[in-house]
Motif scaffolding. Structure first.
Motif, PDB file in Angstrom:
ATOM      1  N   LEU A 166       3.079   2.148   6.772  1.00 31.57           N
ATOM      2  CA  LEU A 166       2.381   3.284   7.373  1.00 31.57           C
ATOM      3  C   LEU A 166       3.406   4.283   7.894  1.00 31.57           C
ATOM      4  O   LEU A 166       4.302   3.911   8.656  1.00 31.57           O
ATOM      5  N   PRO A 167       3.296   5.551   7.512  1.00 30.94           N
ATOM      6  CA  PRO A 167       4.233   6.559   8.023  1.00 30.94           C
ATOM      7  C   PRO A 167       4.161   6.675   9.549  1.00 30.94           C
ATOM      8  O   PRO A 167       3.124   6.411  10.167  1.00 30.94           O
ATOM      9  N   THR A 168       5.257   7.087  10.138  1.00 32.39           N
ATOM     10  CA  THR A 168       5.364   7.147  11.594  1.00 32.39           C
ATOM     11  C   THR A 168       4.349   8.093  12.226  1.00 32.39           C
ATOM     12  O   THR A 168       3.745   7.753  13.242  1.00 32.39           O
ATOM     13  N   GLY A 169       4.125   9.255  11.651  1.00 29.52           N
ATOM     14  CA  GLY A 169       3.187  10.223  12.237  1.00 29.52           C
ATOM     15  C   GLY A 169       1.785   9.660  12.419  1.00 29.52           C
ATOM     16  O   GLY A 169       1.248   9.687  13.539  1.00 29.52           O
ATOM     17  N   PRO A 170       1.175   9.133  11.352  1.00 26.59           N
ATOM     18  CA  PRO A 170      -0.145   8.530  11.520  1.00 26.59           C
ATOM     19  C   PRO A 170      -0.135   7.329  12.478  1.00 26.59           C
ATOM     20  O   PRO A 170      -1.086   7.120  13.226  1.00 26.59           O
ATOM     21  N   ALA A 171       0.960   6.570  12.475  1.00 24.92           N
ATOM     22  CA  ALA A 171       1.043   5.417  13.384  1.00 24.92           C
ATOM     23  C   ALA A 171       1.028   5.885  14.834  1.00 24.92           C
ATOM     24  O   ALA A 171       0.334   5.304  15.682  1.00 24.92           O
ATOM     25  N   LEU A 172       1.760   6.943  15.130  1.00 22.27           N
ATOM     26  CA  LEU A 172       1.797   7.455  16.496  1.00 22.27           C
ATOM     27  C   LEU A 172       0.434   7.966  16.936  1.00 22.27           C
ATOM     28  O   LEU A 172       0.028   7.767  18.084  1.00 22.27           O
ATOM     29  N   SER A 173      -0.291   8.591  16.018  1.00 27.78           N
ATOM     30  CA  SER A 173      -1.626   9.080  16.383  1.00 27.78           C
ATOM     31  C   SER A 173      -2.573   7.916  16.666  1.00 27.78           C
ATOM     32  O   SER A 173      -3.466   8.031  17.510  1.00 27.78           O
ATOM     33  N   LEU A 174      -2.385   6.796  15.979  1.00 26.46           N
ATOM     34  CA  LEU A 174      -3.226   5.623  16.242  1.00 26.46           C
ATOM     35  C   LEU A 174      -2.913   4.995  17.597  1.00 26.46           C
ATOM     36  O   LEU A 174      -3.798   4.438  18.247  1.00 26.46           O
ATOM     37  N   GLY A 216       0.822  -1.204   0.000  1.00 26.04           N
ATOM     38  CA  GLY A 216       0.000   0.000   0.000  1.00 26.04           C
ATOM     39  C   GLY A 216       0.859   1.259   0.000  1.00 26.04           C
ATOM     40  O   GLY A 216       1.930   1.294   0.611  1.00 26.04           O
ATOM     41  N   ALA A 217       0.382   2.257  -0.691  1.00 27.13           N
ATOM     42  CA  ALA A 217       1.091   3.542  -0.719  1.00 27.13           C
ATOM     43  C   ALA A 217       1.000   4.188   0.663  1.00 27.13           C
ATOM     44  O   ALA A 217      -0.079   4.232   1.254  1.00 27.13           O
ATOM     45  N   PRO A 218       2.118   4.681   1.187  1.00 28.82           N
ATOM     46  CA  PRO A 218       2.089   5.309   2.515  1.00 28.82           C
ATOM     47  C   PRO A 218       1.040   6.418   2.643  1.00 28.82           C
ATOM     48  O   PRO A 218       0.381   6.529   3.675  1.00 28.82           O
ATOM     49  N   GLU A 219       0.856   7.199   1.580  1.00 26.75           N
ATOM     50  CA  GLU A 219      -0.126   8.281   1.624  1.00 26.75           C
ATOM     51  C   GLU A 219      -1.552   7.734   1.717  1.00 26.75           C
ATOM     52  O   GLU A 219      -2.402   8.304   2.393  1.00 26.75           O
ATOM     53  N   ALA A 220      -1.803   6.626   1.036  1.00 26.65           N
ATOM     54  CA  ALA A 220      -3.132   6.003   1.087  1.00 26.65           C
ATOM     55  C   ALA A 220      -3.380   5.410   2.468  1.00 26.65           C
ATOM     56  O   ALA A 220      -4.488   5.522   3.014  1.00 26.65           O
ATOM     57  N   LEU A 221      -2.361   4.793   3.053  1.00 27.24           N
ATOM     58  CA  LEU A 221      -2.500   4.243   4.402  1.00 27.24           C
ATOM     59  C   LEU A 221      -2.734   5.368   5.417  1.00 27.24           C
ATOM     60  O   LEU A 221      -3.519   5.211   6.353  1.00 27.24           O
ATOM     61  N   ALA A 222      -2.073   6.495   5.209  1.00 24.31           N
ATOM     62  CA  ALA A 222      -2.273   7.647   6.093  1.00 24.31           C
ATOM     63  C   ALA A 222      -3.712   8.158   5.999  1.00 24.31           C
ATOM     64  O   ALA A 222      -4.278   8.609   7.000  1.00 24.31           O
ATOM     65  N   GLU A 223      -4.313   8.085   4.807  1.00 28.88           N
ATOM     66  CA  GLU A 223      -5.718   8.478   4.638  1.00 28.88           C
ATOM     67  C   GLU A 223      -6.624   7.596   5.494  1.00 28.88           C
ATOM     68  O   GLU A 223      -7.554   8.079   6.132  1.00 28.88           O
ATOM     69  N   ILE A 224      -6.352   6.305   5.486  1.00 29.06           N
ATOM     70  CA  ILE A 224      -7.156   5.378   6.297  1.00 29.06           C
ATOM     71  C   ILE A 224      -6.973   5.716   7.775  1.00 29.06           C
ATOM     72  O   ILE A 224      -7.936   5.784   8.543  1.00 29.06           O
ATOM     73  N   ALA A 225      -5.726   5.937   8.184  1.00 28.95           N
ATOM     74  CA  ALA A 225      -5.425   6.224   9.591  1.00 28.95           C
ATOM     75  C   ALA A 225      -6.065   7.518  10.076  1.00 28.95           C
ATOM     76  O   ALA A 225      -6.359   7.661  11.264  1.00 28.95           O
ATOM     77  N   ALA A 226      -6.302   8.449   9.169  1.00 26.57           N
ATOM     78  CA  ALA A 226      -6.871   9.737   9.546  1.00 26.57           C
ATOM     79  C   ALA A 226      -8.393   9.774   9.446  1.00 26.57           C
ATOM     80  O   ALA A 226      -9.025  10.705   9.943  1.00 26.57           O
ATOM     81  N   HIS A 227      -8.985   8.773   8.843  1.00 27.22           N
ATOM     82  CA  HIS A 227     -10.427   8.805   8.605  1.00 27.22           C
ATOM     83  C   HIS A 227     -11.187   8.649   9.926  1.00 27.22           C
ATOM     84  O   HIS A 227     -10.957   7.701  10.678  1.00 27.22           O
ATOM     85  N   PRO A 228     -12.107   9.565  10.218  1.00 30.92           N
ATOM     86  CA  PRO A 228     -12.797   9.535  11.516  1.00 30.92           C
ATOM     87  C   PRO A 228     -13.635   8.278  11.754  1.00 30.92           C
ATOM     88  O   PRO A 228     -13.790   7.853  12.899  1.00 30.92           O
ATOM     89  N   ARG A 229     -14.161   7.690  10.713  1.00 29.40           N
ATOM     90  CA  ARG A 229     -14.988   6.483  10.872  1.00 29.40           C
ATOM     91  C   ARG A 229     -14.125   5.242  11.070  1.00 29.40           C
ATOM     92  O   ARG A 229     -14.392   4.422  11.945  1.00 29.40           O
ATOM     93  N   TRP A 230     -13.096   5.098  10.248  1.00 32.65           N
ATOM     94  CA  TRP A 230     -12.349   3.848  10.222  1.00 32.65           C
ATOM     95  C   TRP A 230     -11.221   3.777  11.236  1.00 32.65           C
ATOM     96  O   TRP A 230     -10.872   2.697  11.696  1.00 32.65           O
ATOM     97  N   ARG A 231     -10.639   4.880  11.628  1.00 33.33           N
ATOM     98  CA  ARG A 231      -9.525   4.848  12.573  1.00 33.33           C
ATOM     99  C   ARG A 231      -9.966   4.367  13.954  1.00 33.33           C
ATOM    100  O   ARG A 231      -9.156   3.931  14.756  1.00 33.33           O
ATOM    101  N   LEU A 232     -11.258   4.444  14.226  1.00 29.34           N
ATOM    102  CA  LEU A 232     -11.771   4.019  15.528  1.00 29.34           C
ATOM    103  C   LEU A 232     -12.041   2.523  15.597  1.00 29.34           C
ATOM    104  O   LEU A 232     -12.309   1.991  16.677  1.00 29.34           O
ATOM    105  N   ARG A 233     -11.969   1.830  14.487  1.00 31.21           N
ATOM    106  CA  ARG A 233     -12.229   0.393  14.449  1.00 31.21           C
ATOM    107  C   ARG A 233     -10.962  -0.367  14.832  1.00 31.21           C
ATOM    108  O   ARG A 233      -9.912  -0.219  14.199  1.00 31.21           O
TER     109      ARG A 233
END
Length: 124
Positions: free
Chosen positions: A77-85, A47-64
């Protein structure tokens, strides 16, 4: 992008692995998208890191939990979005993540720190 927003199940199956972050964002907003679709896209090692970051930032899906787990185990997955998760993950999820031997050192250290700040035991 318009197709991704309105497509039915058949087309979504192909679009969920698109490398273009805007297409992925539109798929995530599609009412026919299901958690297994998103988990498969999040777990895609190519997966493209930018696409994975989109999933990680999505308000509906990041909570699952299943989506979070798949994303956090994906080394693309880039480090920034991973840390937020990590901050929204449950203690049990963090402990399971720490059992992964291929987890990056920075994510391991941050997961341990999140658990410690919560006053939870770290079992490795």
């Amino acid at each position: 992008i318009d197709l991704a927003r309105t497509a039915g199940r058949g087309i979504l199956q192909a679009l969920r692995f698109d490398a273009e972050p805007r297409v992925v964002a539109a798929v995530l907003d599609n009412r026919f998208a299901t958690e297994p679709d998103v988990v498969q896209a999040a777990a895609n090692p190519e997966g493209a890191p930018e696409a994975l970051a989109e999933i990680a930032a999505h308000p509906r899906w990041r909570l699952r939990p299943g989506v979070r787990s798949a994303l956090l185990r994906n080394r693309a997955l880039p480090t920034g979005p991973a840390l937020s998760l990590l901050t929204v993950s449950r203690d049990r999820e963090l402990r399971e993540l720490l059992e992964n031997p291929s987890l990056s050192r920075i994510l391991r250290a941050c997961a341990e720190r999140v658990l410690a700040q919560r006053g939870s035991e770290v079992y490795i």
